[in-house]
Design a protein around this motif. Structure first.
Motif, mmCIF file in Angstrom:
data_model
loop_
_atom_site.group_PDB
_atom_site.id
_atom_site.type_symbol
_atom_site.label_atom_id
_atom_site.label_comp_id
_atom_site.label_asym_id
_atom_site.label_seq_id
_atom_site.Cartn_x
_atom_site.Cartn_y
_atom_site.Cartn_z
ATOM 1 N N GLY A 72 0.834 -1.267 0.196
ATOM 2 C CA GLY A 72 -0.158 0.094 0.094
ATOM 3 C C GLY A 72 0.909 1.386 -0.088
ATOM 4 N N GLY A 73 1.967 1.190 -0.518
ATOM 5 C CA GLY A 73 2.999 2.245 -0.512
ATOM 6 C C GLY A 73 2.503 3.395 -1.567
ATOM 7 N N LEU A 74 1.854 3.080 -2.638
ATOM 8 C CA LEU A 74 1.533 4.054 -3.720
ATOM 9 C C LEU A 74 0.857 5.286 -3.146
ATOM 10 N N SER A 75 -0.146 4.958 -2.375
ATOM 11 C CA SER A 75 -0.730 6.436 -1.528
ATOM 12 C C SER A 75 0.122 7.133 -0.854
ATOM 13 N N HIS A 76 1.364 6.867 -0.717
ATOM 14 C CA HIS A 76 2.323 7.686 0.105
ATOM 15 C C HIS A 76 3.294 8.384 -0.669
ATOM 16 N N VAL A 77 3.258 7.906 -2.067
ATOM 17 C CA VAL A 77 4.156 8.613 -2.917
ATOM 18 C C VAL A 77 3.881 10.100 -3.566
ATOM 19 N N PRO A 78 4.307 10.963 -3.127
ATOM 20 C CA PRO A 78 4.159 12.415 -3.384
ATOM 21 C C PRO A 78 3.973 12.257 -5.224
ATOM 22 N N ILE A 79 2.968 13.216 -5.680
ATOM 23 C CA ILE A 79 2.969 13.476 -7.176
ATOM 24 C C ILE A 79 3.911 14.734 -7.452
ATOM 25 N N LEU A 80 4.514 14.730 -8.295
ATOM 26 C CA LEU A 80 5.399 15.851 -8.709
ATOM 27 C C LEU A 80 4.491 16.694 -9.531
ATOM 28 N N ASP A 81 4.304 17.837 -8.997
ATOM 29 C CA ASP A 81 3.426 19.010 -9.665
ATOM 30 C C ASP A 81 3.853 20.394 -9.151
ATOM 31 N N PRO A 82 3.434 21.333 -9.814
ATOM 32 C CA PRO A 82 3.930 22.727 -9.453
ATOM 33 C C PRO A 82 3.732 22.987 -7.924
ATOM 34 N N VAL A 83 2.804 22.394 -7.283
ATOM 35 C CA VAL A 83 2.301 22.671 -5.874
ATOM 36 C C VAL A 83 3.627 21.939 -5.124
ATOM 37 N N ASN A 84 3.598 20.865 -5.400
ATOM 38 C CA ASN A 84 4.772 19.914 -4.524
ATOM 39 C C ASN A 84 6.105 19.872 -4.896
ATOM 40 N N LEU A 85 6.217 20.514 -5.992
ATOM 41 C CA LEU A 85 7.910 20.687 -6.347
ATOM 42 C C LEU A 85 8.681 21.281 -5.233
ATOM 43 N N HIS A 86 8.020 22.462 -4.589
ATOM 44 C CA HIS A 86 9.193 22.717 -3.754
ATOM 45 C C HIS A 86 9.378 22.179 -2.389
ATOM 46 N N TRP A 87 8.571 21.015 -2.288
ATOM 47 C CA TRP A 87 8.917 20.208 -1.044
ATOM 48 C C TRP A 87 9.314 18.898 -1.153
ATOM 49 N N ILE A 88 9.463 18.658 -2.586
ATOM 50 C CA ILE A 88 10.079 17.066 -2.512
ATOM 51 C C ILE A 88 11.549 17.105 -2.567
ATOM 52 N N ARG A 89 12.069 16.070 -1.795
ATOM 53 C CA ARG A 89 13.458 15.988 -1.724
ATOM 54 C C ARG A 89 14.107 15.271 -3.077
ATOM 55 N N PRO A 90 15.305 15.727 -3.527
ATOM 56 C CA PRO A 90 15.983 14.977 -4.619
ATOM 57 C C PRO A 90 16.354 13.521 -4.199
ATOM 58 N N ASN A 91 16.313 12.749 -5.297
ATOM 59 C CA ASN A 91 16.521 11.310 -4.789
ATOM 60 C C ASN A 91 15.527 10.535 -3.996
ATOM 61 N N SER A 92 14.367 11.084 -3.955
ATOM 62 C CA SER A 92 13.197 10.475 -3.379
ATOM 63 C C SER A 92 12.299 9.808 -4.361
ATOM 64 N N LEU A 93 11.375 8.966 -4.052
ATOM 65 C CA LEU A 93 10.410 8.443 -4.835
ATOM 66 C C LEU A 93 9.113 9.265 -4.925
ATOM 67 N N VAL A 94 8.905 9.456 -6.249
ATOM 68 C CA VAL A 94 7.844 10.351 -6.629
ATOM 69 C C VAL A 94 6.935 9.787 -7.863
ATOM 70 N N ARG A 95 5.853 10.395 -8.310
ATOM 71 C CA ARG A 95 4.894 10.116 -9.277
ATOM 72 C C ARG A 95 4.716 11.252 -10.115
ATOM 73 N N PHE A 96 4.709 11.111 -11.359
ATOM 74 C CA PHE A 96 4.541 12.358 -12.351
ATOM 75 C C PHE A 96 3.343 11.675 -13.217
ATOM 76 N N ARG A 97 2.330 12.617 -13.426
ATOM 77 C CA ARG A 97 1.297 12.454 -14.281
ATOM 78 C C ARG A 97 1.435 13.108 -15.509
ATOM 79 N N GLY A 98 1.541 12.568 -16.723
ATOM 80 C CA GLY A 98 1.426 13.556 -17.665
ATOM 81 C C GLY A 98 1.536 12.869 -18.948
ATOM 82 N N MET A 99 1.546 13.754 -20.109
ATOM 83 C CA MET A 99 1.397 13.207 -21.539
ATOM 84 C C MET A 99 2.552 13.209 -22.324
ATOM 85 N N VAL A 100 2.997 12.180 -22.937
ATOM 86 C CA VAL A 100 4.369 11.924 -23.653
ATOM 87 C C VAL A 100 4.330 13.131 -24.785
ATOM 88 N N GLN A 101 4.866 14.193 -24.737
ATOM 89 C CA GLN A 101 4.909 15.211 -25.736
ATOM 90 C C GLN A 101 5.856 14.926 -26.756
#
Length: 556
Positions: free
Chosen positions: A56-85
Motif C-alpha cells: 500500500g505504499g503507492l498512496s504515500h508517494v507524492p505527485i510531482l506537480d507545481p504545488v509539491n515541487l518545492h517540498w520534494i527532496r531530490p533522490n526520493s520516490l515520486v509520481r509524475f502524471r503527464g502526457m508524452v509530448q
C-alpha cells in the motif's frame, strides 16, 4: 535523515544498490550477462512493486506537480502524471563499473555516487528519454483530487517505512553499503566534496532555490505560473511499443536534481548519444526536472477520479445518475432538452475502431443559433460545466486572426531536434470546444488555410498532421469536438448539426461535490465500456460512411 537502504520512499537508490550488490554476490559467477552487459533488471523492480502495490505504499508517494515541487527532496520516490509530448531518442551511460572487486551501478541516477577510476572495468548501458508535460487542458479538480488522496507532508518525504522492524542480520548486511547510501538524499556531488574536504555540508535547497543560486536566468519559476510542469522521464527496461506519443502515463521513479548539471550542462559526455545532446542542451535541469522511471502505467479517465468514490453499477443507480446529469445539462442550456440529450451523447462518444480512414464511434456536435450575446451566457456556462465534469478540456476562440497566426499542428525543429507542440497535440479523451461566433469575414492566409485543413481532418478522420519539414505524418487522435456557431459551420463539418433553442435564461446552480463525483464516474465508466459491432451492422455503417464521404466531396 534518509531512512535505511530499503526505505523505498525516502531512499530508493539505496534499495537499488543493495539489490544490485546482493545479486552480484549471490552467484560465484557474479551477475548474469544480460544484467552485466545490458542492464536487465536484477530484482529491484520486484522490491518496488511489492512496496507500492502489496504494502500500500503507492498512496504515500507524492505527485510531482507545481504545488509539491518545492517540498520534494531530490533522490526520493515520486509520481509524475503527464502526457508524452516528445521522444528524444536514447542515451548511453556508464551503467556499471568495477570498484576494486565489487561491481557498482549507476542505474536510475544522473551522476555516479562513487568515483569511477579511469582504469576501471565498466559497461555502457542504454536508456530512453521522454519529454513529458502536464496533460494539456487538465482541469483543476484533477489536481485537487490527487492532492487530497495523498495528503503530502511538506516536512518530510514520508516516514511510511521508518516504523518497520528489521532483523539484526539485515542491519549488519546494510552496514556494508557505501556511506553515500546513508547520506541525506538531497546531497549533490558538490556538497559531498565539501564534506570530504572537511567543510560543513550545505543546507537543503529546493530545486528552485538551487537554480537561482547556481543558474541565473530563466528558470522553472516562469513555467509554474501556467500550472504546467514539464518533466524529463528516463525509461529503463521497457519496450518501445509500450510508450506512445500523446499517451497519458503515471511514471513512478527517482526524482533527481543536481545544481552541477545546470551549471555544466554544456559539458560533453563521451558516452552520450549525440542526437540526445542537442535536445538536452535546450532542456537543462533548471527548467525541466528529471525522473528516472522504475514503474509506469497508462492512465485513463477513471484513474483521475477519487479512488474512494465507488458506485455500485446497478441499473437503477446508473439511471438516477444519468437523469440528474441530464437535468443539469438541460438547465445549463436554457431548458433545451434536445440539445442536452445530444450533448450527453457527444460526451459519451469515442473512437471504437478505424475502418480504412474512418473513425468509428466519434460524434462531433455543431450547435447552431448562437450569437455573441448568447454564447457569452450559455456557451460560457457549458464550458464551465465541462471543466467540472471532464479531466481534460480545451476551448478555442476561432477568430480570423487566430486562424491566421496560431500553431495548431506540431512540427519538428531540426535545429534543436525537438518536436514543437501545437494546439491540436492533445491526449486521448480531451474535449475541445470551438467558438465560431467570433469568426468574421476576411482574408485567410496560407497559415489559415493549413489550420483549416488541420481542423477539418481532425473532425472528419480524428487525425492530426505532424509536420516533419520534409514530410508529414498523420497521427491518430480521439478528441471530442463541440462547435458553437451562428449557422452551420462551413469550415468545420460536424457529424451532427443541431439548432440551439433556449427558452429561459436563469442562473445555474452548480452540482454538489457528491453529484459532481457521480457524474464524472458515470461519464468515465460508460465511455470506457467495450463496444462490439456485429459484422452485418459493420457493413451497413461502412456503406453509410462511404455515402457520407461521397456527399461531402460533392458539396466541397
Amino acid at each position: 535523515m534518509v531512512g535505511l537502504p530499503f526505505d523505498c520512499l525516502s531512499n530508493p537508490l539505496g534499495a537499488v544498490r543493495l539489490t544490485f550488490e546482493k545479486a552480484a554476490a549471490a552467484s560465484p559467477q557474479g551477475l548474469d550477462q544480460a544484467t552485466l552487459n545490458g542492464g536487465r533488471d536484477w530484482g529491484a523492480i520486484d522490491v518496488f512493486n511489492n512496496f507500492l502495490f502489496e504494502q500500500g505504499g503507492l498512496s504515500h508517494v507524492p505527485i510531482l506537480d507545481p504545488v509539491n515541487l518545492h517540498w520534494i527532496r531530490p533522490n526520493s520516490l515520486v509520481r509524475f502524471r503527464g502526457m508524452v509530448q516528445d521522444m528524444l531518442g536514447n542515451e548511453f551511460y556508464v551503467g556499471t563499473f568495477k570498484n576494486g572487486l565489487t561491481w557498482k551501478t549507476n542505474k536510475f541516477t544522473d551522476v555516479s555516487s562513487y568515483p569511477i577510476p579511469s582504469t576501471s572495468e565498466m559497461r555502457i548501458w542504454e536508456r530512453r528519454l521522454l519529454y513529458c508535460v502536464t496533460v494539456p487542458g487538465q482541469n483543476s479538480w484533477v489536481v485537487q483530487s490527487s492532492s487530497s488522496e495523498i495528503g503530502f507532508n511538506k516536512s518530510s518525504s514520508s516516514s511510511f517505512q521508518h516504523g518497520e522492524k528489521r532483523s539484526r542480520d539485515e542491519v549488519s548486511e546494510d552496514t556494508d553499503l557505501n556511506a553515500s547510501d546513508h547520506e541525506p538524499s538531497n546531497s549533490s556531488m558538490f556538497t559531498k566534496r565539501q564534506r570530504e574536504n572537511g567543510h560543513p555540508c550545505q543546507p537543503f535547497q529546493t530545486p528552485l532555490e538551487a537554480v537561482e543560486d547556481t543558474h541565473p536566468g530563466p528558470s522553472l519559476q516562469s513555467d509554474l505560473k501556467t500550472n504546467s510542469l514539464p518533466c524529463m522521464v528516463k525509461i529503463y527496461d521497457s519496450l518501445e511499443a509500450d510508450l506512445k506519443l500523446n499517451d497519458v502515463f503515471e511514471f513512478i521513479g527517482v526524482f533527481t536534481f543536481d545544481p552541477e548539471l545546470a551549471v555544466h550542462k554544456d559539458d560533453s559526455d563521451e558516452f552520450s548519444n549525440g542526437i540526445c545532446d542537442d535536445a538536452l542542451v535546450h532542456l537543462p535541469p533548471s527548467k525541466v526536472p528529471r525522473l528516472h522511471c522504475l514503474i509506469h502505467r497508462k492512465l485513463g479517465a477513471h484513474d483521475f477520479l477519487l479512488s474512494t468514490y465507488v458506485i455500485e453499477p446497478l441499473p437503477s443507480l446508473i439511471k438516477g445518475v444519468r437523469e440528474a446529469l441530464l437535468r443539469h445539462l438541460t438547465a445549463i442550456l436554457g431548458n433545451d432538452g434536445v440539445a442536452a440529450q445530444c450533448v450527453l451523447l457527444h460526451l459519451l462518444s469515442r473512437v471504437h475502431a478505424r475502418v480504412d480512414s474512418f473513425a468509428v464511434g466519434k460524434l462531433s456536435l455543431n450547435l447552431v443559433g448562437f450569437s455573441s450575446e448568447t454564447v457569452s451566457i450559455f456557451g460560457n456556462q457549458l464550458i464551465l460545466a465541462l471543466q467540472n465534469l471532464l479531466p481534460f478540456s480545451q476551448s478555442m476562440p476561432l477568430t480570423l486572426e487566430y486562424l491566421n497566426t496560431a500553431t495548431l499542428g506540431p512540427r519538428k525543429d531540426y535545429k534543436t531536434n525537438r518536436l514543437v507542440s501545437g494546439v491540436l497535440q492533445l491526449a486521448q479523451g480531451t474535449h475541445l470546444t470551438i467558438d465560431e461566433t467570433q469568426l468574421k469575414a476576411g482574408t485567410i492566409n496560407s497559415i489559415g488555410v493549413a489550420n483549416s485543413h488541420l481542423l477539418k481532418n481532425l473532425l472528419e478522420n480524428q487525425k492530426v498532421d505532424y509536420d516533419f519539414e520534409y514530410y508529414k505524418m498523420e497521427m491518430a487522435a480521439d478528441v471530442q469536438i463541440l462547435i458553437l456557431s451562428e449557422g452551420k459551420s462551413n469550415i468545420l463539418p460536424a457529424d451532427l448539426v443541431l439548432p440551439f433553442r433556449p427558452s429561459v435564461v436563469a442562473s445555474v446552480v452548480n452540482g454538489t461535490a457528491e453529484e459532481l463525483q457521480a457524474w464524472r464516474w458515470y461519464l468515465a465508466t460508460l465511455r470506457s465500456l467495450p463496444h462490439n459491432i456485429e459484422p452485418v451492422i459493420q457493413k451497413v455503417c461502412y456503406r453509410y460512411l462511404l455515402h457520407k464521404q461521397h456527399s461531402l466531396s460533392l458539396w466541397g
